[in-house]
Design an enzyme around this catalytic site. Structure first.
Site, PDB file in Angstrom:
ATOM      1  N   GLU A   1       7.018   3.099  -9.095  1.00  0.00           N
ATOM      2  CA  GLU A   1       5.623   3.444  -9.405  1.00  0.00           C
ATOM      3  C   GLU A   1       5.141   2.695 -10.654  1.00  0.00           C
ATOM      4  O   GLU A   1       4.511   3.258 -11.549  1.00  0.00           O
ATOM      5  CB  GLU A   1       5.447   4.956  -9.564  1.00  0.00           C
TER       6      GLU A   1
ATOM      7  N   GLN B   1       2.783   0.730 -11.185  1.00  0.00           N
ATOM      8  CA  GLN B   1       1.335   0.673 -11.429  1.00  0.00           C
ATOM      9  C   GLN B   1       0.877   1.720 -12.427  1.00  0.00           C
ATOM     10  O   GLN B   1      -0.161   1.579 -13.051  1.00  0.00           O
ATOM     11  CB  GLN B   1       0.540   0.808 -10.123  1.00  0.00           C
TER      12      GLN B   1
ATOM     13  N   MET C   1      -4.916   9.031  -9.041  1.00  0.00           N
ATOM     14  CA  MET C   1      -4.946  10.362  -8.446  1.00  0.00           C
ATOM     15  C   MET C   1      -3.718  10.476  -7.565  1.00  0.00           C
ATOM     16  O   MET C   1      -3.623   9.792  -6.538  1.00  0.00           O
ATOM     17  CB  MET C   1      -6.209  10.583  -7.613  1.00  0.00           C
ATOM     18  N   LEU C   2      -2.756  11.265  -7.992  1.00  0.00           N
ATOM     19  CA  LEU C   2      -1.546  11.429  -7.205  1.00  0.00           C
ATOM     20  C   LEU C   2      -1.887  12.118  -5.893  1.00  0.00           C
ATOM     21  O   LEU C   2      -2.705  13.023  -5.858  1.00  0.00           O
ATOM     22  CB  LEU C   2      -0.510  12.254  -7.977  1.00  0.00           C
ATOM     23  N   GLY C   3      -1.247  11.676  -4.839  1.00  0.00           N
ATOM     24  CA  GLY C   3      -1.538  12.292  -3.555  1.00  0.00           C
ATOM     25  C   GLY C   3      -0.596  11.844  -2.466  1.00  0.00           C
ATOM     26  O   GLY C   3       0.246  10.978  -2.658  1.00  0.00           O
TER      27      GLY C   3
ATOM     28  N   SER D   1       0.836  -1.202   0.000  1.00  0.00           N
ATOM     29  CA  SER D   1       0.000   0.000   0.000  1.00  0.00           C
ATOM     30  C   SER D   1       0.872   1.254   0.000  1.00  0.00           C
ATOM     31  O   SER D   1       2.098   1.176   0.091  1.00  0.00           O
ATOM     32  CB  SER D   1      -0.891   0.002   1.248  1.00  0.00           C
TER      33      SER D   1
ATOM     34  N   CYS E   1     -10.303  -1.573   9.603  1.00  0.00           N
ATOM     35  CA  CYS E   1     -10.500  -0.115   9.586  1.00  0.00           C
ATOM     36  C   CYS E   1     -10.920   0.359   8.210  1.00  0.00           C
ATOM     37  O   CYS E   1     -11.739   1.280   8.087  1.00  0.00           O
ATOM     38  CB  CYS E   1      -9.241   0.597  10.057  1.00  0.00           C
TER      39      CYS E   1
ATOM     40  N   CYS F   1      -1.402   0.879  10.086  1.00  0.00           N
ATOM     41  CA  CYS F   1      -2.739   1.470  10.068  1.00  0.00           C
ATOM     42  C   CYS F   1      -2.764   2.688  10.986  1.00  0.00           C
ATOM     43  O   CYS F   1      -2.433   2.586  12.174  1.00  0.00           O
ATOM     44  CB  CYS F   1      -3.773   0.440  10.512  1.00  0.00           C
TER      45      CYS F   1
END
Length: 195
Positions: free
Chosen positions: A95, A97, A173-175, A23, A187, A151
């Site tokens: 990156e 993906q 969406m880059l962030g 992630s 969660c 988490c």
């Protein structure tokens, strides 16, 4: 097996594909940089690539969330990597993906030519769907390492990138921390139900 000079040379030139996935905020780029540092110490010829879309920290460097960085070559399409990877022993791709599906064949060709290919990328998007070429890269890899974030809600290992901005439903969406946070399964489910 008895190792001779020829078998050691053959082993050194054996190509491979290594995938580092997980992630957001899990340390994928940090692990990529660590492996590249070791390759540099071994005096191997390396080339690092990143997709043109990723301009969050730098347009020309691969940069981790901890602001560690290394110069890279920006490419628009995965096929450009083949053209730019001559006389190289190690190819790194960050990156992954964000690349087109042709990246899978590119990595396979590089490894078949005896090049060590190290790939880092998100395995899932914010909806927990497989992301871009990453599932196929994991399938053809010689080694897959899944790294985990923590988490931010409960402190357990986090597998998911939870998108905080609900106005954008596009996959890409880059962030950063303002747009995403790492969550564990429980969660993620709980906060998704509140949306």
């Amino acid at each position: 097996m008895i190792y001779t000079e020829n078998t050691i040379h053959e082993t050194a030139n054996r190509g491979s594909i290594e995938v580092i996935c997980g992630s957001m905020f899990s340390g994928k780029t940090e692990e990529l940089l660590r492996r590249l540092k070791r390759a540099k110490i071994a005096k191997q010829q390396i080339e690092i690539f990143k997709p043109a879309i990723d301009t969050r920290y730098s347009e020309i460097e691969i940069t981790s969330h901890d602001r560690n960085s290394i110069p890279s070559t920006v490419v628009e399409h995965s096929s450009n990597i083949l053209l730019l990877a001559s006389n190289i022993e190690v190819v790194a791709i960050d990156e992954a993906q964000f690349f087109d599906m042709g990246l899978v064949d590119v990595c396979q060709q590089l490894a078949d030519q005896g090049i060590r290919v190290i790939i880092a990328g998100l395995d899932m998007d914010f909806k927990r769907n497989p992301f871009g070429p990453m599932p196929n890269l994991c399938a053809i890899a010689d080694d897959v390492e899944k790294v985990h974030a923590i988490c931010v809600e409960c402190g357990k290992l986090a597998n998911y990138s939870f998108r905080l901005v609900s106005t954008n439903d596009k996959q890409v969406m880059l962030g950063e921390l303002e747009e995403y946070k790492p969550l564990c399964r429980q969660c993620y489910i709980r906060l998704n139900e509140k949306k």
